[in-house]
Design a protein around this motif. Structure first.
Motif, short mmCIF file in Angstrom:
data_model
loop_
_atom_site.label_atom_id
_atom_site.label_comp_id
_atom_site.label_asym_id
_atom_site.label_seq_id
_atom_site.Cartn_x
_atom_site.Cartn_y
_atom_site.Cartn_z
N GLU A 143 0.84 -1.19 0.00
CA GLU A 143 0.00 0.00 0.00
C GLU A 143 0.88 1.25 0.00
N GLU A 144 1.93 1.23 0.82
CA GLU A 144 2.84 2.38 0.86
C GLU A 144 3.54 2.56 -0.47
N ALA A 145 3.93 1.44 -1.08
CA ALA A 145 4.61 1.52 -2.37
C ALA A 145 3.69 2.18 -3.39
N LEU A 146 2.42 1.79 -3.35
CA LEU A 146 1.45 2.33 -4.30
C LEU A 146 1.25 3.83 -4.06
N VAL A 147 1.09 4.20 -2.80
CA VAL A 147 0.87 5.61 -2.46
C VAL A 147 2.08 6.45 -2.88
#
Ligand SMILES: Nc1ncnc2c1ncn2[C@@H]1O[C@H](COP(=O)(O)OP(=O)(O)OP(=O)(O)O)[C@@H](O)[C@H]1O
Ligand SMILES: [Mg+2]
Lengths: 390, 231
Positions: free
Chosen positions: A320-324
């Motif tokens: 999720e952090e990578a996507l954000v």
């Protein structure tokens, strides 16, 4: 945003909350990702522009097969080809037409500055070899000394180029001869020259007295409609006894030229390295951002682990952090990257543009490498022993 | 079935370290926690209270002896099994260990969602309800940084209890709190445990808490040296 992500993931968007909790740090992380993106965009833009500039002159011609000297890696490199091989090739039933192509650089000395034109000598009687849409004025080349000029050439003032018409031609001195620009076409500066020029083979030979009509630089062949190019190439290789010649489809010749520029020529290799360095720096930045974030939250993660959350949950958070990071860093990255490429393009007149392909590649690359970095960083969680929390 | 104790430990030994540094920390522990009981574990520093708690709480692998938790043997259980079993426990740590980026309610939601498959709005409601029970209904959207120590520990209690755990393990939950907050938190644990039939094992040095215990176990040098109260 939180609500939206909550819907999306079916759980609390912890990665998002975690990243945005410390605004200053989030901004710094986004700046890092954006910087990495810009770096890769600029390097990719340079590399692509070299590719585009290499392939550009191939677009001026319409041919199926090209015969070149064995050492002719590029259009303006290597020795020449005896014209007799063209006559041999024309004996093949599928070969409809042939033309010798002369290539050389012509310097237009403008007093102080000079413009270097990659110049093509063609036979105006074989008009079919000029790509349709390039120019309607190729008949004018039959006049001795007439040329068609690249109006996008670097160093040629646009208003000067715009004024060139058959009625109002532009005369200029080059190679000690007076040439007459009768018309223009859209070429563009590359790495090998400032622009391009078309002329008749006779005009070309008058500029370069050492050359003869018996040995053009390349031979272009056009096939009858419906012919098999590959099969004809094979046949011609058998038919033409000079085994040192390179007989290739025109499309293959363009691709081999491109590969040659990218892998054998210093500029190409340097640009390739630039992209590699850009990607490596980008990977280091996203890895730093994500592993620092995991390290910062080790205690919280250990608590979640103690509560019974498994490794899939932690992987979900870092993904999720990578996507954000990928998404929110990409937006400024692509905007700044486009701006820098436009600026560089305006200054150098190289075809530097942000292509959708580049944008998608860089975005996906960012997300994939962020995700990988995050996944590697979560392996540290194995060391976060919840038993040490008590 | 439900007459089985929540925790049944027999002949438990535990060592730390390897080779020459190998040192025994738990000696032949026998321990039963009846369902719904409220047990206080005492003992000097280094006596092994935390070690025992982490063994029962599936945070360490059992090396020797038997430990049954909710009718499941921990000795030899796999990591997946242990992780799954942990979802049925409520942990309260000495430090509150709330996630600083999450509001009180979101922290408690984490305690609900660990079981999985619970709709978001249900989890939110359960969290708000649990925060109400610990007297924080007016603080549910606060970040931990804006809560006092006692309030944070009450959020941690809500997080531990919201999933209706069968067993609550608390390691000195009041150590960082002033006297009133400490009494609040322990009363809360006791009251909510009684209301829900939860078994509670609480480690403390705090003598003020002793009168609230059903049973008091005392550890010394890795051995249970005294058991007081009904068994
Ligand atoms: N991870 C570890 N590695 C090695 N030895 C350990 C470890 N954890 C605890 N010990 C040792 O095991 C013994 C029991 O420690 P434990 O932390 O369980 O005591 P405690 O009763 O919880 O003490 P305190 O009241 O100080 O928290 C001590 O001698 C300690 O040094
Ligand atoms: Mg301890």
């Amino acid at each position: 945003m939180t609500r939206l992500l909550q819907r999306l993931f079916g759980r609390l968007p912890i990665g998002w909350l975690q990243l945005t909790h410390k605004r200053g740090r989030f901004a710094a992380a986004l700046a890092g990702v954006a910087f990495a993106n810009v770096l890769v965009f600029v390097q990719l833009g340079l590399m692509n522009s070299m590719g585009a500039a290499t392939l550009k002159p191939y677009e001026f011609f319409q041919a199926d097969i090209m015969i070149s000297a064995g050492d002719a890696n590029a259009l303006s490199e290597g020795g020449n080809v005896a014209r007799q091989w063209m006559l041999q090739a024309l004996a093949d039933p599928d070969v409809a037409d042939g033309m010798g192509l002369f290539v050389s650089n012509v310097l237009w000395d403008r007093g102080g500055t000079s413009i270097s034109f990659t110049s093509f000598g063609i036979d105006p009687a074989h008009a079919g070899f000029v790509a349709p849409g390039l120019t309607d004025d190729q008949d004018l080349l039959q006049v001795p000394g007439a040329v068609i000029l690249d109006r996008l050439a670097r160093g040629l003032p646009p208003e000067e180029a715009a004024a060139i018409r058959p009625q109002t031609p532009l005369r200029f001195e080059a190679q000690g001869r007076t040439l007459t620009a009768m018309a223009t076409f859209a070429g563009g500066g590359g790495f090998g020259g400032d622009g391009f020029m078309l002329m008749s083979d006779q005009t070309f030979l008058s500029l370069f007295p050492a050359r003869t009509s018996a040995a053009p630089d390349h031979i272009l062949l056009r096939l009858r409609p419906g012919s098999d190019v590959a099969a004809t190439v094979t046949r011609l290789r058998g038919l033409i006894s000079d085994q040192s010649l390179r007989i290739r489809s025109f499309a293959d010749a363009a691709q081999e030229d491109l590969r040659y520029q990218q892998t054998q020529r210093p500029t190409g290799v340097i640009f390739g390295f630039g992209v590699l360095i850009g990607v490596l720096v980008g990977i280091v930045i996203v890895y730093q951002v994500l592993s620092a974030d995991v390290a910062d939250h080790l205690r919280e993660y250990a608590t979640f682990k103690a509560m019974g959350y498994g490794s899939r949950f932690f992987l979900g958070i870092v993904l999720e952090e990578a996507l954000v990071l990928g998404l929110f860093g990409f937006v400024p990255g692509v905007l700044i990257g486009t701006g820098i490429l436009m600026l560089m393009g305006a200054v150098t007149t190289l075809p530097l543009t942000m292509t959708p392909g580049m944008a998608v590649t860089v975005f996906l690359g960012t997300v994939v490498f962020s995700a990988l970095s995050g996944a590697i960083a979560t392996r540290r969680l194995a060391a976060a022993d919840p038993a040490d929390l008590f | 079935m439900s007459d089985d104790p929540a925790v049944d430990v027999r002949g438990l030994n535990h060592w730390f370290g390897t080779g020459d540094a190998r040192k025994q920390a738990m000696f032949d522990i026998d321990l039963r926690l009846p369902r719904g009981s409220f047990t206080v574990l005492m003992g000097p520093s280094g006596s092994g209270k935390t070690t025992l708690l982490t063994l029962i709480g599936c945070l360490r692998s059992v090396q020797e002896g038997s430990a049954r938790l909710l009718n499941q043997e921990l000795h030899g259980a796999g990591a997946e099994e242990l992780s799954h079993l942990r979802q049925r426990l409520g942990f309260i740590f000495q430090a509150h260990n709330l996630h600083e980026s999450l509001t009180a309610q979101q922290n408690v939601v984490m305690g609900v969602q660990v079981s999985g498959g619970i709709p978001d709005d249900v989890a939110q409601q359960a969290a708000a309800h649990a925060l109400g029970l610990v007297g924080l209904s007016d603080r549910i959207n606060y970040l931990p940084a804006n809560l006092s120590g006692g309030q944070k520990q009450r959020v941690a209690v809500a997080r531990a209890l919201v999933g209706n755990p069968a067993l609550v393990l608390a390691d000195e939950p009041t150590a960082a709190l002033d006297k009133d907050s400490a009494a609040d938190v322990v009363d809360l644990l006791k009251r909510m445990g009684a209301a829900r039939g939860t078994t509670t094992l609480l480690v403390t040095h705090d003598n003020r808490i002793l009168d609230r215990a059903d049973r008091i176990l005392t550890l010394e040098d890795g051995r249970i040296v005294s058991v007081s109260g009904q068994c």
